[in-house]
Design a protein around this motif. Sequence first.
Motif, PDB file in Angstrom:
ATOM      1  N   GLY A  98       0.788  -1.223   0.000  1.00  7.27           N
ATOM      2  CA  GLY A  98       0.000   0.000   0.000  1.00  7.27           C
ATOM      3  C   GLY A  98       0.821   1.275   0.000  1.00  7.27           C
ATOM      4  N   PHE A  99       1.909   1.324  -0.769  1.00 11.24           N
ATOM      5  CA  PHE A  99       2.645   2.577  -0.927  1.00 11.24           C
ATOM      6  C   PHE A  99       1.824   3.589  -1.723  1.00 11.24           C
ATOM      7  N   ILE A 270      -4.019  11.358  -5.618  1.00 13.90           N
ATOM      8  CA  ILE A 270      -4.605  12.069  -4.478  1.00 13.90           C
ATOM      9  C   ILE A 270      -4.273  11.336  -3.174  1.00 13.90           C
ATOM     10  N   HIS A 271      -3.943  12.106  -2.143  1.00 11.88           N
ATOM     11  CA  HIS A 271      -3.694  11.575  -0.798  1.00 11.88           C
ATOM     12  C   HIS A 271      -4.555  12.320   0.214  1.00 11.88           C
ATOM     13  N   PRO A 272      -4.922  11.660   1.313  1.00 13.23           N
ATOM     14  CA  PRO A 272      -5.522  12.398   2.447  1.00 13.23           C
ATOM     15  C   PRO A 272      -4.520  13.422   2.974  1.00 13.23           C
ATOM     16  N   LEU A 273      -5.038  14.433   3.678  1.00 17.14           N
ATOM     17  CA  LEU A 273      -4.171  15.516   4.161  1.00 17.14           C
ATOM     18  C   LEU A 273      -3.081  15.020   5.101  1.00 17.14           C
ATOM     19  N   ASP A 274      -3.338  13.925   5.835  1.00 19.84           N
ATOM     20  CA  ASP A 274      -2.352  13.451   6.803  1.00 19.84           C
ATOM     21  C   ASP A 274      -1.322  12.505   6.177  1.00 19.84           C
ATOM     22  N   HIS A 275      -1.313  12.408   4.836  1.00 20.61           N
ATOM     23  CA  HIS A 275      -0.343  11.520   4.183  1.00 20.61           C
ATOM     24  C   HIS A 275       1.074  12.017   4.427  1.00 20.61           C
ATOM     25  N   ASN A 276       1.972  11.100   4.772  1.00 20.83           N
ATOM     26  CA  ASN A 276       3.368  11.430   5.054  1.00 20.83           C
ATOM     27  C   ASN A 276       4.232  10.314   4.483  1.00 20.83           C
ATOM     28  N   PHE A 277       5.072  10.642   3.502  1.00 20.31           N
ATOM     29  CA  PHE A 277       5.884   9.626   2.833  1.00 20.31           C
ATOM     30  C   PHE A 277       6.776   8.875   3.813  1.00 20.31           C
ATOM     31  N   TYR A 278       7.372   9.591   4.755  1.00 18.62           N
ATOM     32  CA  TYR A 278       8.287   8.948   5.693  1.00 18.62           C
ATOM     33  C   TYR A 278       7.536   8.054   6.674  1.00 18.62           C
ATOM     34  N   ALA A 279       6.322   8.463   7.046  1.00 12.31           N
ATOM     35  CA  ALA A 279       5.504   7.610   7.904  1.00 12.31           C
ATOM     36  C   ALA A 279       5.124   6.323   7.173  1.00 12.31           C
ATOM     37  N   VAL A 280       4.845   6.444   5.870  1.00 14.31           N
ATOM     38  CA  VAL A 280       4.550   5.249   5.066  1.00 14.31           C
ATOM     39  C   VAL A 280       5.756   4.322   5.048  1.00 14.31           C
ATOM     40  N   CYS A 281       6.943   4.888   4.872  1.00 14.14           N
ATOM     41  CA  CYS A 281       8.165   4.069   4.876  1.00 14.14           C
ATOM     42  C   CYS A 281       8.364   3.387   6.228  1.00 14.14           C
ATOM     43  N   ARG A 282       8.129   4.120   7.316  1.00 18.89           N
ATOM     44  CA  ARG A 282       8.265   3.511   8.638  1.00 18.89           C
ATOM     45  C   ARG A 282       7.328   2.327   8.789  1.00 18.89           C
ATOM     46  N   ASP A 283       6.100   2.522   8.321  1.00 21.89           N
ATOM     47  CA  ASP A 283       5.083   1.483   8.485  1.00 21.89           C
ATOM     48  C   ASP A 283       5.358   0.282   7.579  1.00 21.89           C
ATOM     49  N   LYS A 284       5.631   0.534   6.309  1.00 22.98           N
ATOM     50  CA  LYS A 284       5.750  -0.548   5.339  1.00 22.98           C
ATOM     51  C   LYS A 284       7.106  -1.248   5.382  1.00 22.98           C
ATOM     52  N   LEU A 285       8.153  -0.501   5.759  1.00 28.72           N
ATOM     53  CA  LEU A 285       9.505  -1.060   5.737  1.00 28.72           C
ATOM     54  C   LEU A 285      10.025  -1.418   7.121  1.00 28.72           C
ATOM     55  N   GLY A 286       9.216  -1.184   8.145  1.00 26.10           N
ATOM     56  CA  GLY A 286       9.609  -1.591   9.486  1.00 26.10           C
ATOM     57  C   GLY A 286      10.673  -0.723  10.123  1.00 26.10           C
ATOM     58  N   TRP A 287      10.739   0.557   9.736  1.00 25.19           N
ATOM     59  CA  TRP A 287      11.696   1.449  10.372  1.00 25.19           C
ATOM     60  C   TRP A 287      11.302   1.701  11.827  1.00 25.19           C
ATOM     61  N   GLY A 288      12.274   2.075  12.644  1.00 31.59           N
ATOM     62  CA  GLY A 288      12.007   2.307  14.050  1.00 31.59           C
ATOM     63  C   GLY A 288      11.258   3.602  14.283  1.00 31.59           C
ATOM     64  N   SER A 289      10.468   3.633  15.360  1.00 28.59           N
ATOM     65  CA  SER A 289       9.757   4.861  15.748  1.00 28.59           C
ATOM     66  C   SER A 289      10.699   5.751  16.550  1.00 28.59           C
ATOM     67  N   ARG A 290      10.214   6.930  16.906  1.00 24.74           N
ATOM     68  CA  ARG A 290      11.038   7.867  17.680  1.00 24.74           C
ATOM     69  C   ARG A 290      11.383   7.251  19.032  1.00 24.74           C
ATOM     70  N   LEU A 291      12.545   7.602  19.532  1.00 21.75           N
ATOM     71  CA  LEU A 291      13.005   7.057  20.799  1.00 21.75           C
ATOM     72  C   LEU A 291      12.027   7.389  21.916  1.00 21.75           C
ATOM     73  N   GLY A 292      11.725   6.378  22.713  1.00 19.31           N
ATOM     74  CA  GLY A 292      10.816   6.571  23.829  1.00 19.31           C
ATOM     75  C   GLY A 292       9.348   6.449  23.472  1.00 19.31           C
ATOM     76  N   GLN A 293       9.070   6.133  22.178  1.00 20.78           N
ATOM     77  CA  GLN A 293       7.695   5.992  21.741  1.00 20.78           C
ATOM     78  C   GLN A 293       7.459   4.572  21.239  1.00 20.78           C
ATOM     79  N   ASP A 294       6.256   4.091  21.426  1.00 24.35           N
ATOM     80  CA  ASP A 294       5.903   2.764  20.897  1.00 24.35           C
ATOM     81  C   ASP A 294       5.853   2.830  19.381  1.00 24.35           C
ATOM     82  N   ASN A 295       6.173   1.724  18.741  1.00 29.67           N
ATOM     83  CA  ASN A 295       6.097   1.651  17.278  1.00 29.67           C
ATOM     84  C   ASN A 295       4.659   1.353  16.888  1.00 29.67           C
ATOM     85  N   LYS A 296       3.994   2.375  16.323  1.00 26.35           N
ATOM     86  CA  LYS A 296       2.580   2.232  15.952  1.00 26.35           C
ATOM     87  C   LYS A 296       2.432   2.236  14.456  1.00 26.35           C
TER      88      LYS A 296
END
Length: 296
Positions: A98-99, A270-296
């Motif tokens: 779903g990229f 077209i994308h929803p307003l909250d679309h974020n390319f880097y957030a998509v990469c984090r989600d789809k590619l398994g990148w780590g979340s910010r330190l001290g935060q759960d990976n959501k």
Amino acid sequence: MEQFRNIGIIGRMGSIRVLDTIRRLKRYLIGRHLHVILEDRIAEMLPGHNLQTSSRKLLGEVCDLVIVVGGDGSMLGAARALAQHKVPVLGINRGSLGFLTDILPEHLESQISEVLAGNYTTEQRFLLEAEVRRDGVTIGEGDALNDVVFHPGKSTRMIEFELFIDGQFVYSLKADGLIIATPTGSTAYALSAGGPIMHPRLDAIVIVPMHPHTLSSRPIVVDADSELKVVVAEDMSIYPLVSCDGQNHVTCAPGDTLHVQRKPQKLHLIHPLDHNFYAVCRDKLGWGSRLGQDNK
């Protein structure tokens, strides 16, 4: 007054989940008093729909918006058909990654409502056009939103070729193939072959050798206006393939040339307003979340 009045729907064939989502989408859009047009192939899977139908090619001419229900593969096929019409395209994800199809089915009504209200962003994604020539005559061609891949097909042998960029000789190479990808395709096959991730707004093309015989052969990023030519070695005993988005294939003979350049028409995504390319990469590619935060 709605910005979009005539809305086309394209769906991936052979999926019960896709059909269920299309039925739900259809009910929602009709409830908004919008004119819904089904692609003829998916309409055959929905008996009693009582809606106008159209070929995929004509959807781009009669619709203000086309919604694709499926995975990225469904979006790739739709993009090649719709780019020339400049019709905006929105994706509902019923695939795995779903990229490109970034609305989740559980948020269908709320996010479609936002889009219909004009709350969305638009990206223009360029495509590649590929042409295989034999003795100067075109024997096959195709378009690609993700990538043009030159590969040996079912053979397990390496292929040998020469690469030219804007008429300048770059190298001759023995490899399992060559991937020529857009920024959109940089997170697909090219990534698994060791290519870089490119932001969709970049005006560039990446060239990625597949398991080259020489370890010094690395991916090359070039301007999107570059004209690429791949010359198939004349003394090869196999007939390699050129594949566009893994869906359209042309068989090459020794001595043939593959020409690849940017297609003039672009996909309006077209994308929803909250679309974020880097957030998509984090989600789809398994990148780590910010330190001290759960990976959501």
